[in-house]
Write an enzyme that holds these catalytic residues in place. Structure first.
Site, mmCIF file in Angstrom:
data_model
loop_
_atom_site.group_PDB
_atom_site.id
_atom_site.type_symbol
_atom_site.label_atom_id
_atom_site.label_comp_id
_atom_site.label_asym_id
_atom_site.label_seq_id
_atom_site.Cartn_x
_atom_site.Cartn_y
_atom_site.Cartn_z
ATOM 1 N N ASP A 181 0.830 -1.197 0.000
ATOM 2 C CA ASP A 181 0.000 0.000 0.000
ATOM 3 C C ASP A 181 0.869 1.253 0.000
ATOM 4 O O ASP A 181 2.085 1.189 0.166
ATOM 5 C CB ASP A 181 -1.025 -0.017 1.138
ATOM 6 C CG ASP A 181 -0.405 0.095 2.520
ATOM 7 O OD1 ASP A 181 0.517 0.910 2.708
ATOM 8 O OD2 ASP A 181 -0.849 -0.630 3.426
ATOM 9 N N GLU A 182 0.246 2.394 -0.192
ATOM 10 C CA GLU A 182 0.960 3.660 -0.369
ATOM 11 C C GLU A 182 1.912 3.971 0.789
ATOM 12 O O GLU A 182 2.999 4.495 0.596
ATOM 13 C CB GLU A 182 -0.084 4.773 -0.511
ATOM 14 C CG GLU A 182 0.455 6.064 -1.014
ATOM 15 C CD GLU A 182 -0.637 7.082 -1.311
ATOM 16 O OE1 GLU A 182 -0.272 8.213 -1.633
ATOM 17 O OE2 GLU A 182 -1.840 6.762 -1.204
#
Length: 192
Positions: A52-53
């Protein structure tokens, strides 16, 4: 005889703040950082799994869908180092190894048993672009978690479920491929 298509494989130290994708998926204004800005990847490249980011570390990339499916199918170990808020306890580690209940797609999900242990020393990673709070706000500790599954934000949800939210998450291994001394944003070609 059919000519076999040559595939390309890479490993990258995915930086914090980047999405595990190469195209904008039709969003009008894209303030998101994409992996394609880090290297001139060949056409058809895809991330094998996702980070994820806010997560960083080892991400494998390929132009071969079969390789991607094999690694994502649940048979390959993925090891993460998580810096957690607080001094993680033996009991919390035991709960992680047995499997904990997390939310996934609006339902309760119990994670599969996994390997987990507290790291004795702080791992030496390059400094992250966004500062992590320091010890003035209380102690932190590092834990290794090795999974064969990979639900969305699973490690973060697992450490929160046992009372130690994740502050920094770095994937250090996929199968027999290790992050080792790679620098943030570094790309290396692989022969698989």
């Amino acid at each position: 005889m059919e000519k076999e298509e040559k595939h390309h494989h890479f490993m990258i130290y995915k930086p914090y703040g980047f999405l595990s994708q190469f195209i904008n998926n039709g969003q009008k204004q894209n303030s998101k950082k994409l992996l394609g800005t880090l290297y001139d990847f060949p056409e058809g490249i895809m991330a094998i799994g996702r980070l994820d980011e806010k997560s960083e570390g080892l991400l494998l990339l390929t132009t071969d869908g079969k390789t991607s499916n094999y690694i994502c199918s649940g048979g390959v170990e993925k090891e993460y180092y998580a810096q957690v808020d607080g001094d993680i306890t033996v009991d919390a580690i035991k709960l992680l190894t047995q499997g904990v209940e997390i939310g996934f797609e609006g339902k309760k999900y119990t994670t599969a048993p996994c390997k987990a242990f507290k790291l004795k020393t702080t791992p030496e990673f390059p400094q992250r672009s966004k500062k992590i709070r320091d010890d003035r706000h209380g102690p932190t500790s590092w834990v290794s978690i090795t999974l064969k599954e990979g639900k969305f934000r699973q490690v973060r949800k697992m450490t929160s479920a046992v009372g130690f939210p994740t502050l920094r998450l770095v994937r250090v291994r996929v199968g027999e491929i290790y992050l080792d001394s790679m620098q943030i944003g570094e790309v290396r070609k692989l022969m698989l």
